[in-house]
Design an enzyme around this catalytic site. Structure first.
Site, PDB file in Angstrom:
ATOM      1  CE  LYS A  53      -4.280  -1.716   0.376  1.00  0.00           C
ATOM      2  NZ  LYS A  53      -5.398  -1.392  -0.528  1.00  0.00           N
ATOM      3  CB  SER A 303      -0.502  -8.135  -0.587  1.00  0.00           C
ATOM      4  OG  SER A 303      -1.220  -8.969   0.305  1.00  0.00           O
ATOM      5  CG  ASN A 306       1.635  -4.809   8.595  1.00  0.00           C
ATOM      6  OD1 ASN A 306       2.715  -4.590   9.131  1.00  0.00           O
ATOM      7  ND2 ASN A 306       1.224  -4.138   7.543  1.00  0.00           N
TER       8      ASN A 306
END
Length: 321
Positions: A53, A303, A306
């Site tokens: 992101k 991707s 976390n």
């Protein structure tokens, strides 16, 4: 008319170069042997903020005019885009407002707060997120940076595909997780313009199958549940992204929750990478249909990384499950 072009992705790559990492493409011989294909992981888990992101957020923020930037930016996100936009806005020194579902991962909430931004919490539905973001936009006059249905965001996410093709010219298949579709649309735009013969396959949780249903019906379908482990893949596919997927996507594979768990563990054990559940969904797709990938050169987009390690902090050990 396509929302973005290869030229937009290349412009984004130049714009964000000072602000993001060029992440590695990590090979894994034992896993490749077990699945009978050449697997390499595009490790966006090593990106700033632990997710891809950062690319789209930086492209959107640094493309703003000075006048636009003064009013700040606003978004809604389950976490990774929120943290990425908070980071990008902080680097430019502009205000940022983020809406997050109240059931967002604690580690993702903490990542946003680390930039001095207190999330605006809402119900965990696409409608609630969009409504709260619109209210914030009207209140502060900020520019909405949608987490996926934004051409600048889509172009920024597509920059990782340029790196994959450059680092592995022989690649013939790319597997990408899909939620709102910004990452997938960006990857499709870049790859199908440069190497149209390369297959691009989407991977989606069966518990968040709105993209599969949207492709089947030809219209935007809404999610029917919001409890998949892959919390970053709970959003509905976008109005801008769906036409790109419809035109260019080669295939979509639905994966079950237990396979997502297994893929997350496997990436850690075999590739020595930390993947959050959303980031492990592409490997779960290969594990679900290994015959589909046998003998191929497959790039898997991890991707994000976390993963909640039990709330540990620097100097502490993760809690046992």
């Amino acid at each position: 008319m396509e929302p973005i072009t290869l030229a937009d992705v290349r412009t984004a790559a130049t714009r964000i170069a000072p602000h993001v990492w060029r992440t590695p493409l990590v090979a894994c011989e034992p896993l490749s042997a077990a699945l009978r294909c050449d697997l390499r992981f595009k490790a966006e888990s090593l990106q700033h903020g632990g997710a891809f992101k950062a690319r789209g957020a930086c492209n959107a923020v640094f493309a703003l005019s000075d006048d636009e930037a003064l009013r700040g930016v606003v978004t809604h996100s389950s976490g990774n885009h929120a943290a990425a936009l908070a980071r990008a806005a902080t680097r430019r020194g502009i205000p940022v407002y983020v809406v997050m579902p109240h059931n967002a991962s604690p580690i993702k909430l903490a990542a946003v707060r680390a930039y001095g931004v207190e999330p605006i919490l809402c119900e965990p539905t696409s409608e609630a997120r969009e409504r709260a973001a619109l209210e914030a936009q009207e209140r502060y006059g900020a520019r909405l940076v949608h987490p996926y249905d934004d051409p600048l965001v889509m172009a920024g996410q597509g920059t990782l595909a340029l790196e994959v093709i450059d680092d592995w010219p022989e690649i013939d298949t790319v597997v990408v997780p899909v939620s709102g579709g910004g990452l997938l649309a960006g990857v499709l735009t870049a790859i199908k313009a440069i190497r149209p013969e390369v297959q691009v396959i989407a991977a989606e949780p069966a518990w968040a199958d709105d993209t599969a249903r949207s492709l089947a019906s030809g219209k935007n379908e809404v999610p029917t549940r919001y409890d998949t482990l892959a919390d970053g893949l709970r959003a509905a596919v976008g109005k801008l992204t769906l036409p790109v997927l419809t035109r260019w996507l080669d295939d979509l594979i639905l994966v079950e929750e237990e396979t997502i768990r297994a893929a997350t563990r496997t990436i850690s054990a075999e590739a020595r990478l930390v993947a959050e559940y959303s980031g492990a969904v592409p490997l779960a797709a290969v594990m679900t249909t290994p015959e589909r990938f046998a003998g191929r050169r497959v790039g898997l987009v991890v991707s994000g990384g976390n993963l909640d390690m039990g709330g540990c902090r620097l100097g502490e050990s993760p809690r046992s499950a």
